[in-house]
Design a protein around this motif. Structure first.
Motif, PDB file in Angstrom:
ATOM      1  N   GLU A   1       0.892  -1.165   0.000  1.00  0.00           N
ATOM      2  CA  GLU A   1       0.000   0.000   0.000  1.00  0.00           C
ATOM      3  C   GLU A   1       0.930   1.215   0.000  1.00  0.00           C
TER       4      GLU A   1
ATOM      5  N   THR B   1       0.780   4.631   0.055  1.00  0.00           N
ATOM      6  CA  THR B   1       0.733   5.716   1.031  1.00  0.00           C
ATOM      7  C   THR B   1       1.236   5.206   2.376  1.00  0.00           C
ATOM      8  N   HIS B   2       0.851   3.970   2.666  1.00  0.00           N
ATOM      9  CA  HIS B   2       1.198   3.354   3.940  1.00  0.00           C
ATOM     10  C   HIS B   2       2.709   3.281   4.106  1.00  0.00           C
TER      11      HIS B   2
ATOM     12  N   GLY C   1      -2.649   5.663   4.783  1.00  0.00           N
ATOM     13  CA  GLY C   1      -3.459   4.654   4.118  1.00  0.00           C
ATOM     14  C   GLY C   1      -4.940   4.753   4.469  1.00  0.00           C
TER      15      GLY C   1
ATOM     16  N   LEU D   1      -8.806   6.619   4.953  1.00  0.00           N
ATOM     17  CA  LEU D   1      -9.691   7.643   4.395  1.00  0.00           C
ATOM     18  C   LEU D   1     -10.051   8.675   5.458  1.00  0.00           C
TER      19      LEU D   1
ATOM     20  N   LEU E   1     -10.484   2.682   6.739  1.00  0.00           N
ATOM     21  CA  LEU E   1      -9.463   2.415   5.720  1.00  0.00           C
ATOM     22  C   LEU E   1     -10.064   2.277   4.331  1.00  0.00           C
TER      23      LEU E   1
ATOM     24  N   GLN F   1     -11.284   0.828   1.029  1.00  0.00           N
ATOM     25  CA  GLN F   1     -10.795  -0.351   0.301  1.00  0.00           C
ATOM     26  C   GLN F   1      -9.298  -0.246   0.009  1.00  0.00           C
ATOM     27  N   ASN F   2      -8.625   0.711   0.651  1.00  0.00           N
ATOM     28  CA  ASN F   2      -7.219   0.941   0.290  1.00  0.00           C
ATOM     29  C   ASN F   2      -6.342  -0.294   0.477  1.00  0.00           C
ATOM     30  N   PHE F   3      -6.493  -0.946   1.622  1.00  0.00           N
ATOM     31  CA  PHE F   3      -5.633  -2.104   1.875  1.00  0.00           C
ATOM     32  C   PHE F   3      -6.145  -3.352   1.155  1.00  0.00           C
TER      33      PHE F   3
ATOM     34  N   ARG G   1      -7.669  -3.467  -1.626  1.00  0.00           N
ATOM     35  CA  ARG G   1      -7.319  -3.300  -3.028  1.00  0.00           C
ATOM     36  C   ARG G   1      -5.818  -3.566  -3.230  1.00  0.00           C
ATOM     37  N   ALA G   2      -5.002  -2.986  -2.373  1.00  0.00           N
ATOM     38  CA  ALA G   2      -3.554  -3.134  -2.521  1.00  0.00           C
ATOM     39  C   ALA G   2      -3.134  -4.595  -2.391  1.00  0.00           C
TER      40      ALA G   2
ATOM     41  N   HIS H   1     -14.420  -3.475   2.834  1.00  0.00           N
ATOM     42  CA  HIS H   1     -14.024  -2.215   3.487  1.00  0.00           C
ATOM     43  C   HIS H   1     -13.488  -2.536   4.877  1.00  0.00           C
TER      44      HIS H   1
END
Lengths: 481, 481
Positions: free
Chosen positions: B80, B82-83, B208, B210, B233, B235-237, B239-240, B256
């Motif tokens: 991820e 941004t993470h 990471g 929202l 979070l 779906q950022n993680f 999805r990654a 989510h």
């Protein structure tokens, strides 16, 4: 269902992997770092129950729980020379923080003697503060180069219960060793795990110890596994770290220390030892769920709902009496599918409740360990379940002890010893003169490992299997994990 | 003894270091790795009591405890983007095993989103398994380059309670955020810790996330400390890490997630916030020792012994009623010296028992928080102590909340805001248009940090302190730890 132990004993590795994953104890081999697994919720509860038993026993004998940093600087770890030699090839090293190189390499603790002695040196000044007993429950790390195995040979041992004690004299430390051994016996009894207690030979002591006493058990495949060790450290670490205390006579001297530890292997043995082909049988003393209720559907929806209601009522009754019970309310699985799942989880008692039980206000109780069953009246169920749980606990312990004892053989001939180990595994005791040379030769010729000798120097009227001199004691040999 | 709060508020850092060391909570600055301290037995018990409260609240709301490996491979941590950017400069890296270089660098977990999502991807397949809520209590590591402080800014945070949840929809995750906030409110209420809840501005979210919602408290010196955070979070993680589940409508989609955590700072605030110049005052809900009995010697040895006997009897009575009590049986220290020690340990109630109390079968009860005292008959002591413990708990909470509220000021002028922060510290709320530019300008001009805005968008009839446009809400600014 029948009791069979083919898969369990003949394909133990496969059985164990299957149970850990399917029973949702521990997910191993899928996390992307070798030798490190994940405790899943159900396994975590079993781990917590085992930790509680150990914690209570340590607390009630005056051990104080502490928590030390994970990282040990290289120069500190090297202070005790035997110690670092024993560990240097299996230490994970932190060398970078962000993008910077660290000035001093930091070890992920392989064990904590030097870290703890460093602080004891600041905290303890006088014999009046002794004996002092600390313990912590932490992860320790070993860069294992051998094949790793879940819970048994790990790179992250997540549940190391390590105790560290300080004493004025050698004899005080020896008495602590004896106390530790008694505590460990209680722990293993509570877990229904049988053991053999040996003093490890000089060539297999903990790095830095004067004496190492070890508890070993025999796994279903006949291989032996170390499940706990107790070390008399003497003044080795206090001397290396220049840790002195004021003694009763006013002089300053290095105190004497002990350390002892139990790892994830205690959990592995609880899961492994009481098994059969359907899964493990967890001793009630530590089972996260002691009773599962499987409702048996009726012929119609209304009947099925009434069975469910009655099942939940019984389960609540048990929970109110501090007997952890779960009702399997899944409506998509058949009772048979449910039996399968709860067997892999090792739940010691199953209640089957169907229209017949509902109609007669009874409960059908099935023991996981010997398949015996009982039908009792609803109002008797709490007492009967309590009684059966006690019986299971006792029977598991007995059966495991009998099995262990049946796997210890005596052989006064090295070829015979070798044969036994190759065919039946277990532990072989051979007469031994006491010398290191003969001990190493025994390991070489049997292609097995020496566990050590009984702590109560057991006399044998026989000759050493190697040099044919009069034997001093028996030496225990086994194929080990 | 008088209540004074000079040292506590004016030299807070010094006070805190002194309490941690002398009160035997946490030994800091002497273990040979920067930013890593040792939990001593007394502090460890406080830590355990706080963990128990958190564990019970998480368990009772359907969170399942797990334990993940410490080490996260670099390629996984980087998934991820941004993470990893948020953490890469503060990660400790393991690069060597024994004398070998590892193929892949391994991070000491700074937090566990990617590790946990990796396994969720294997465990969770369908919306039917959701919501799923995991948590673990572990050490996390940050290679802090700023000055470290015991329990507050550490390189090893030893008590990170991190929860990770999975949901079918964005809204389900938002509801989980709300549940988490309610749980955290309960935790802080239980610890008698007042807080301000803000949504962090976009430039200060968890790497990471929202949305990040944060609990902050005000320390005795007026500086603000973050004590808990809750992240949506999205779906950022998922999805990654390509983690999909089957949704109710049959389609496959990224679930989510939320995560939330509380660190050692919760313990730091419990010790710090209720203090005075004599030491901390631990809330009875978490105090390892709730009552200490200090025997007051008589004029002769026999009388002194009778006082001791009576003291022990009273203490046992309390222990039998589940009120943890200790009798200070040291014969070398004066009562005054004993008072001093138990005050630094923050024990909420002291019983003074001397010849007078013995003669009249009474007990003298002294409250640590407001110095009020009561003399009660022996047979009333259990009930009175219970009552006083409840009062202390409630009074500590009230006083702390009043103090926090008195330190929040409103300023519609940037100079005024700056002045308040420089002189009185605390939190200043300024009217704000909602733009990032103005937010960053506010930080720059006040030389302080933006905490965020109230989650219930608080309307203000005022102009933004920077651009003079109509304000949308207030923005909270503070000097922070």
């Amino acid at each position: 269902m029948q009791i069979t132990r083919e898969k369990w004993s003949k394909n133990f590795s496969e059985w164990f992997d299957w149970v850990l994953r399917e029973g949702e104890f521990y997910d191993y081999g899928r996390y992307p770092v070798k030798g490190m697994g994940v405790w899943m919720p159900y396994g975590f509860k079993l781990r917590q129950n085992i930790i509680s038993i150990i914690r209570n026993l340590l607390d009630s004998t005056g051990h104080e729980e502490v928590l030390f940093p994970l990282l040990i600087p290289e120069d500190l770890l090297s202070r005790e020379s035997t110690h670092i030699k024993g560990f240097e090839e299996e230490v994970f090293w932190v060398t970078k923080g962000g993008s910077e190189d660290l000035d001093v390499k930091l070890a992920l603790r392989p064990t904590s003697e030097v870290a703890i002695t460093t602080m004891e040196n600041l905290w303890l000044k006088s014999y009046k503060q002794l004996p002092k007993k600390y313990y912590q429950i932490v992860s320790v790390f070993r860069y294992e180069t051998k094949a790793t195995r879940p819970m048994i040979r790990l790179r992250e041992i997540t549940t190391f219960k390590e105790a560290h004690t300080v004493h004025e004299t050698y004899d005080d430390a020896q008495r602590q060793v004896e106390e530790a051994i008694e505590i460990y016996k209680k722990i293993f009894n509570n877990l229904a795990i049988p053991y053999v207690l040996s003093e490890r030979p000089e060539w297999d002591r903990f790095a830095g110890a004067l004496h190492t006493y070890a508890f070993d058990t025999i796994m279903p495949d006949g291989k032996v596994m170390q499940i706990g060790t107790v070390h008399h450290l003497g003044q080795n670490f206090s001397r290396a770290l220049d840790f002195k205390i004021q003694k009763k006579d006013g002089s300053l001297d290095y105190p004497h220390q002990t350390s002892y530890g139990i790892s994830d292997r205690a959990i592995a043995s609880v899961i492994a030892i009481h098994g059969d082909d359907h899964g493990p049988i967890l001793p009630p003393s530590v089972a996260p769920i002691k009773v599962v209720v499987v409702p048996i559907p009726a012929k119609n929806e209304e009947g099925t709902q009434q069975v469910m209601k009655y099942s939940i009522e019984i389960c609540e009754m048990l929970n109110k009496n501090n007997i952890t019970c779960v009702t399997d309310q899944d409506t998509e699985k058949t009772p048979g599918e449910k039996f399968y799942i709860w067997e892999i989880k090792g739940v010691p008692i199953r209640l089957e409740i169907g229209p017949r039980e509902l109609a007669s206000s009874t409960v059908f109780i099935k023991r996981r360990d010997n398949l015996k069953s009982y039908t009792v009246k609803k109002e008797e169920v709490v007492n009967k379940v309590k009684e059966v749980l006690n019986e299971i606990q006792e029977d598991l312990r007995k059966r495991a002890w009998e099995s262990l004892k049946s796997r210890i053989e005596y052989a006064n001939d090295i070829e015979k010893a070798k044969n036994i180990l190759e065919n039946n595994s277990g532990i072989v005791e051979v007469p031994w003169c006491g010398s290191k040379e003969c001990g190493l030769k025994i390991e070489e010729l049997t292609n097995a490992r020496v566990l050590g000798y009984p702590i109560e120097d057991r006399k044998v009227n026989d000759k050493c299997v190697i040099c044919k001199m009069n034997a001093k004691t028996v030496l225990r040999v086994a194929k080990t994990y």
